[in-house]
Write a protein that holds these residues in place. Structure first.
Motif: not given
Length: 385
Positions: A352-377
């Motif tokens: 994973e490539i990550i850039q933090r601009k203050g956030a300390k979380s792990f991208g919960k708002g992206n989980f659905k998009a990432l899972f769908e991308a992984i499911e495609h693979e």
């Protein structure tokens, strides 16, 4: 690893947990190195130098007295990546690669006292891998020790306060034969472990009780799911926050999740991905793409309402769209992230490539998009059903 069972409060909400002000009995200064066992270390080292911009800094093998393995040490920013391959078929490295394919064997932790770290964690229930050992050469001495964690993964405690060599005794300095061109990687942000169904809480509790970590956040299968698959995850962190370990386990879904796929091909629990930080993700991802690193594809419509979901950000949306970079925000800022496809033939370890601009979380708002991308693979690989 012996089971570590004690009462653990099972919080099934994605809720941040306040970390109490208590003495950190196991001070950790950061990630010292990550070691991968691979089928061909020379060729893997070439890949990480040419595609990822790592610089070769040290080597150990036949020329340094090793008879069963060889290792190449690569560095970029504060990241040290050790690539180790077997020289004989009866080497433990060969057996690890036969069973798991290329994978992470060691997450080494930089400490002030490797003997103390070993004694304290073993006293609390860790299974020893090897006792404190001091290695010496003309550049000084290093003391290190090791304990087992999930699967065949080790944590090695490294005290290098009295050493000024390239890596550690037993290695000789080495230099890339090609011009290494860094892509801006700075440090290891976190390492994610995949464990079998029903074992996530066991390993969370291991990190809490054995290593003094605190539960940082919990995601259940309502947070990390799509129409077809789901997983559950809990994130633990050490006292100063330098070391963060999300632990994943599969959750029941209509089809086989990415965690199930990983466990099928890795053949045990293990490290799923390594998140590496950058200060300019657009530059980093642009360079990696130019050099042939393959990333997950997120559909273009992800960006249609990005500003409404995320708010004002400094980056140009067109640049993010072009590079498929995802954005998420929490109460302290925002982050940008993108995941590679697996970096070996088995669908197991990725980055994973990550850039933090203050956030300390792990991208919960992206989980659905990432899972769908992984499911495609997964669908392309025929491993989703």
């Amino acid at each position: 690893m012996k089971p570590y069972y004690k009462h653990h409060l099972d919080n099934q909400q994605a809720t941040a947990v306040a970390m109490p002000n208590s003495e950190d009995f196991l001070p950790l200064n950061g990630t010292d190195y990550v070691e991968m066992y691979v089928g061909n270390a020379k060729q893997a080292a070439y890949y990480y130098q040419t595609a990822w911009g790592y610089e070769l800094i040290a080597y150990a093998g036949l020329e340094t007295g090793l008879k069963d393995r060889c290792s190449y040490v690569l560095k970029q920013g504060k990241i040290r990546l050790v690539l180790t391959a077997a020289l004989t078929p009866d080497s433990p490295v060969a057996e690890h690669v036969r069973r798991h394919g290329d994978g992470v064997k060691v997450i080494a932790l930089w400490v002030n006292d490797a003997e103390y770290s070993f004694n304290e964690t073993v006293k609390r229930g860790a299974m020893p891998a090897f006792e404190p050992t001091t290695l010496t050469d003309e550049f000084g001495s290093i003391t290190y020790s090791g304990i087992h964690t999930y699967g065949e993964t080790l944590h090695i405690f490294v005290d290098r306060a009295n050493y000024n060599g390239a890596f550690m005794p037993g290695f000789k300095p080495a230099q890339s034969l090609i011009a290494a061109s860094p892509v801006g990687l700075q440090y290891v942000d976190h390492c994610v472990g995949n464990v079998e169904l029903g074992h996530m809480n066991e390993w969370v509790q291991f990190y809490e009780e054995v290593m003094g970590f605190k539960l940082l956040i919990t995601f259940d299968d309502n947070d990390i799911s799509t129409e077809y698959t789901a997983l559950m995850s809990k994130v633990v962190s050490n006292g100063n926050g330098y070391i963060k370990f999300p632990i994943n386990e599969p959750a029941k879904g209509r089809k086989k999740s990415q965690i199930d796929e990983y466990l099928d091909f890795y053949r045990s629990a293990g490290v799923q991905h390594i998140a590496v930080a950058t200060n300019d993700i657009i530059h980093t991802v642009t360079e990696l793409r130019k050099r042939g690193v393959d990333f997950l594809y997120v559909p273009d419509n992800y960006y249609d309402d990005l500003m409404e979901r995320i708010g004002v950000i400094e980056e140009d949306i067109a640049d993010l769209r072009k590079n498929n970079i995802l954005v998420d925000r929490d109460d302290e800022g925002y982050l940008l992230q993108l995941f590679t496809k697996p970096v070996q033939d088995r669908p197991t370890v990725f980055f994973e490539i990550i850039q933090r601009k203050g956030a300390k979380s792990f991208g919960k708002g992206n989980f659905k998009a990432l899972f769908e991308a992984i499911e495609h693979e997964q669908s392309l690989r025929g491993t989703l059903d």
